[in-house]
Motif scaffolding. Structure first.
Motif, PDB file in Angstrom:
ATOM      1  N   PHE A  16       0.819  -1.218   0.000  1.00  0.00           N
ATOM      2  CA  PHE A  16       0.000   0.000   0.000  1.00  0.00           C
ATOM      3  C   PHE A  16       0.850   1.264   0.000  1.00  0.00           C
ATOM      4  CE2 PHE A  16      -3.478  -2.773   1.783  1.00  0.00           C
ATOM      5  CZ  PHE A  16      -4.324  -2.645   0.691  1.00  0.00           C
ATOM      6  N   THR A  17       2.008   1.206   0.659  1.00  0.00           N
ATOM      7  CA  THR A  17       2.911   2.357   0.649  1.00  0.00           C
ATOM      8  C   THR A  17       3.418   2.603  -0.770  1.00  0.00           C
ATOM      9  OG1 THR A  17       3.546   1.999   2.951  1.00  0.00           O
ATOM     10  CG2 THR A  17       5.046   3.316   1.605  1.00  0.00           C
ATOM     11  N   ALA A  18       3.806   1.533  -1.457  1.00  0.00           N
ATOM     12  CA  ALA A  18       4.289   1.658  -2.830  1.00  0.00           C
ATOM     13  C   ALA A  18       3.202   2.214  -3.753  1.00  0.00           C
ATOM     14  CB  ALA A  18       4.778   0.304  -3.345  1.00  0.00           C
ATOM     15  N   LEU A  19       1.955   1.876  -3.470  1.00  0.00           N
ATOM     16  CA  LEU A  19       0.839   2.359  -4.281  1.00  0.00           C
ATOM     17  C   LEU A  19       0.397   3.770  -3.883  1.00  0.00           C
ATOM     18  CD1 LEU A  19      -1.406  -0.858  -4.331  1.00  0.00           C
ATOM     19  CD2 LEU A  19      -0.059   0.074  -6.240  1.00  0.00           C
ATOM     20  N   GLY A  20       0.903   4.245  -2.749  1.00  0.00           N
ATOM     21  CA  GLY A  20       0.482   5.560  -2.258  1.00  0.00           C
ATOM     22  C   GLY A  20      -0.962   5.566  -1.785  1.00  0.00           C
ATOM     23  N   HIS A  21      -1.437   4.429  -1.309  1.00  0.00           N
ATOM     24  CA  HIS A  21      -2.840   4.276  -0.894  1.00  0.00           C
ATOM     25  C   HIS A  21      -2.966   4.491   0.613  1.00  0.00           C
ATOM     26  CE1 HIS A  21      -6.800   2.417  -0.397  1.00  0.00           C
ATOM     27  NE2 HIS A  21      -6.937   2.570  -1.704  1.00  0.00           N
ATOM     28  N   TYR A  22      -4.081   5.118   1.010  1.00  0.00           N
ATOM     29  CA  TYR A  22      -4.272   5.407   2.434  1.00  0.00           C
ATOM     30  C   TYR A  22      -4.392   4.140   3.288  1.00  0.00           C
ATOM     31  CZ  TYR A  22      -9.300   4.405   2.365  1.00  0.00           C
ATOM     32  OH  TYR A  22     -10.512   3.791   2.277  1.00  0.00           O
ATOM     33  N   TYR A  52      -1.974   8.047  12.186  1.00  0.00           N
ATOM     34  CA  TYR A  52      -2.704   9.306  12.351  1.00  0.00           C
ATOM     35  C   TYR A  52      -2.246  10.329  11.322  1.00  0.00           C
ATOM     36  CZ  TYR A  52      -3.808  13.921  14.130  1.00  0.00           C
ATOM     37  OH  TYR A  52      -4.223  15.217  14.226  1.00  0.00           O
ATOM     38  N   GLU A  53      -0.945  10.514  11.163  1.00  0.00           N
ATOM     39  CA  GLU A  53      -0.416  11.509  10.216  1.00  0.00           C
ATOM     40  C   GLU A  53      -0.810  11.162   8.780  1.00  0.00           C
ATOM     41  OE1 GLU A  53       0.711  14.390  10.920  1.00  0.00           O
ATOM     42  OE2 GLU A  53       0.865  14.050  13.074  1.00  0.00           O
ATOM     43  N   GLN A  54      -0.758   9.887   8.440  1.00  0.00           N
ATOM     44  CA  GLN A  54      -1.118   9.479   7.080  1.00  0.00           C
ATOM     45  C   GLN A  54      -2.607   9.671   6.810  1.00  0.00           C
ATOM     46  OE1 GLN A  54       0.371   5.505   6.298  1.00  0.00           O
ATOM     47  NE2 GLN A  54       2.372   6.031   7.154  1.00  0.00           N
TER      48      GLN A  54
END
Length: 190
Positions: A16-22, A52-54
């Protein structure tokens, strides 16, 4: 099994990080819950803080996921003994959830329990009782009086009453604890 679940969550977090997904924030939050259950609140707090920040960056300040992650951060901070930091997270999480979900929302139960614990640890058992009784009322209205969530609130109320340091508080605390134990025994047996 926690290590296996943590590996799967870490893998999902990477994807999900690689995809930039919440949903990367959801993975951070679930890893935080796992760490909290393993008795590692400082590491859990770091995960909840990232979640929280994301969520805040992707979904906004007032989204229920953002507010829930902030409440989780407060819970972890209570367990690390950072009472001021816990309060700084829990109070806005509770206020936000009240606005977004309503004052009787089940989403408020855990942050209220944590804020009550914060109050008791800070030497304010009367204030703790207010939060814990509210959490109990929410549990009873939402999941029922014989649910483990109600037992958890009753256990906290028992600790608050004992912390009052009066004979009546001790007696009332023991009665609450007996109710909590009965609920847990009944639900654990099923």
């Amino acid at each position: 099994l926690p290590a296996e679940a943590d590996r799967a969550l870490a893998e999902a977090l990477e994807i999900f990080t690689a995809l930039g997904h919440y949903e990367a924030a959801t993975c951070e939050r679930m890893l935080g819950h796992s760490l909290l259950a393993q008795g590692r609140p400082a590491e859990a707090a770091a995960r909840f803080s990232r979640a929280y920040e994301q969520f805040r960056a992707r979904l906004g300040e007032d989204h229920v996921y953002t507010l829930a992650a902030l409440g989780n951060l407060g819970t972890a901070r209570v367990q690390t003994g950072d009472l001021a930091g816990a309060r700084a997270a829990l109070e806005p999480a509770i206020s936000g959830l009240e606005l977004v979900r309503g004052e009787g929302s089940d989403d408020l139960r855990q942050p209220l329990l944590s804020l009550g614990e914060d109050e008791r640890r800070a030497g304010r058992p009367e204030a703790a009782l207010v939060h814990h009784r509210r959490a109990l009322a929410i549990a009873e209205a939402g999941v029922g009086a014989n649910h483990p969530g109600a037992a958890n609130a009753r256990r906290e109320i028992a600790l608050d009453l004992a912390a009052l340091g009066t004979a009546q508080g001790l007696d009332d605390g023991l009665a609450e604890l007996d109710r909590a134990i009965a609920i847990r025994r009944a639900t654990d047996a099923t």
